[in-house]
Design an enzyme around this catalytic site. Sequence first.
Site, PDB file in Angstrom:
ATOM      1  CB  SER A 284      -6.228  -0.595   2.946  1.00  0.00           C
ATOM      2  OG  SER A 284      -4.976  -0.212   2.682  1.00  0.00           O
ATOM      3  CG  ASP A 285      -4.772  -5.437  -1.398  1.00  0.00           C
ATOM      4  OD1 ASP A 285      -3.499  -5.358  -1.565  1.00  0.00           O
ATOM      5  OD2 ASP A 285      -5.518  -6.388  -2.402  1.00  0.00           O
ATOM      6  CB  CYS A 286      -0.651  -2.172  -1.726  1.00  0.00           C
ATOM      7  SG  CYS A 286       0.263  -3.018  -0.421  1.00  0.00           S
ATOM      8  CB  ALA A 288      -7.411  -0.356  -0.601  1.00  0.00           C
TER       9      ALA A 288
END
Length: 767
Positions: A284-286, A288
């Site tokens: 995941s993006d941070c 998310a």
Amino acid sequence: MGQTLLLLLLTLPSLMAAVALAGDPPFSCGQASSSYAFCDAALPVAQRAADLVSRLTAAEKVAQLGDEAAGVPRLGVPGYKWWNEALHGLATSGKGLHFDGAVRSATSFPQVCLTAAAFDDDLWFRIGQAIGREARALYNLGQAEGLTMWSPNVNIYRDPRWGRGQETPGEDPTTASRYAVAFVRGMQGNSTSLLQASACCKHATAYDLEDWNGVARYNFDAKVTAQDLEDTFNPPFRSCVVDGKASCVMCAYTGINGVPACANADLLTKTVRGDWGLDGYTASDCDAVAIMRDAQRYAQSPEDAVALALKAGLDIDCGTYMQQHAAAAIQQGKITEEDIDKALKNLFAIRMRLGHFDGDPRTNMYGGLGAADICTAEHRSLALDAAQDGIVLLKNDAGILPLDRAAVASTAVIGPNANNPGALIANYFGPPCESTTPLKGIQGYVKDARFLAGCSSTACDVATTDQAAALASTSDYVFLFMGLGQRQESEGRDRTSLLLPGKQQSLITAVADAAQRPVILVLLSGGPVDVTFAQTNPKIGAILWAGYPGQAGGLAIARVLFGDHNPSGRLPVTWYPEEFTNVPMTDMRMRADPANGYPGRSYRFYQGKTVYKFGYGLSYSSYSRRLLSSGTSTPAPNADLLASLTTTMPSAENILGSYHVEQIGAQGCEMLKFPAVVEVQNHGPMDGKQSVLMYLRWPNATAGRPERQLIGFKKEHLKAGEKAHIKFEIRPCEHLSRVREDGNKVIDRGSHFLRVDKHELEITFGA
């Protein structure tokens, strides 16, 4: 269980320190633990990963679900930091790379959008390879706690205001796809069993908004058609996985048609892992996962967010949210240990493919890399090549460039980007090996080079216009280094205007009016700028776009200005006029809707005025390019195969006049390939490189067909007067197909036109 997990997380630093001494790379399966099955390098990676996961307690499993994974000392497993950045060189933006030991810097290449302007697969491969080697070298020295690089960013640069467009290969799916494949292959290395470093293609998918008009990336739900997903947003990620063999895909913050990307099973499981065959992990993006509940309100509780992400196919969360709430999610029956096991098998498999479970990694094929392999002469030269090959010459009235250094007595070097090292390295950067600003580069050619910033910063709220004009009036030649900076475009920050910031335009105009001869304007920016005023002003003799050109940027610019390098860069994005800012960034449609005043996006669909077109770029030499027919007749796809398809496909397809690519099949698509040849000649006066861009044009742009579509490009170096024949392989299933509204690919029967410059070659397909 919750208390045990909390204790494990709190003691993470000491656990990690216990495994590896300072200066040594962290690894597992030394002599003390080599008896475990997961240490047996002769076994398949999947079997080894499954064995390791089976030995973990529930608390130990949960502790692996964040970007800072805890160690398991009883099994000899060190902690691991997944978050590392390598967008255009090793960066300090993540958590695992450190420049506080024997190595204090790394090679800083140009920001990606400028590198993309070179249209050169080999260059992109070599940059990826260099960054991967430097990452492995840093790891061997004990200055990296991970080799999973969360790069490249291969999103489509769809809107010129997007703050992160600078990180991407531009607006074209073919270019972005080719960049993705070359960079990933270079970074990960050629070995099928041992990764040099792991590349992660981000951020899937349809992400190109930071913060516009009160809408932030954290709560934006992108409404995207099946047609646009298939022919614009997804191709670079597909190529990353299918052709580049990327070992990771990162999901974006944004929602896609009502479902957050990191909770989207159709994206992560069905498409990325199923259709494309990802052999690796998803990240995941941070934060998310946290955002699913806190900003998007998609999940009702933290435990629901964790369950949605894991069951959708997410393997690891950048952040601590899954580590904090997964245990409770198990207790509440929302996930099982088996859900976590599935993710952990993917994660440990990557660490094993990186050689972290084969004993001391300094004994493997990359084990000899060290400090001498970072900031090498080869890498420094490559950084210079990348910058000068990407620089785009936009205007050159009366051939004012290149300059003869012997004829330049003095220069004025004016602008906020003229002597600012930070302007070279953009975002996601580390300490560069060296730094040559434009001022320093010009000083290497002209002894009397006088500098004035002219603006307080790129924002240019305050300008010393009178001083700048006075300096210009007493100088033989004037260089203006203007443009943008990270305060105008960056992660979390979109632009609201396409004009130069603040008082830059008035400063440029005043300086041009005061100068003895036409001035030279050099723009440092990631995104396009509306410089119509400069384009039409005869007192501005030349305009160059130099992106954010990396550690050697100033030297690269000077070499172009003084003719030691013949510019060959081409714009990887359309440069729009200021009026484009009337288009909402939240409107994700690619195709134009003239009836409602919507102009469309990118060169493929945009129906409006441009400042400069995609693919535009001048040279100091004159080139001619023309398409040649293959052999003695116009090339045509396999007629027998098409005849058989006409009889076997559903009658509705024949009525519509198209062939379903899926029904043609992989073998059939392979049989349809044919060659096309472009003759290119350098008419002089200088040697130089030339990017040959080949497009496809349909007889009309109805039914959602693009106006034109780039299908291939090749870079060739030609001496003055030299001629070359450049061969392209045309693959109809890929190059001649279009995507219908339902997302299915078809090839129209009848005429298609290959195009290079204004020269076309008609291809008849099945008619």
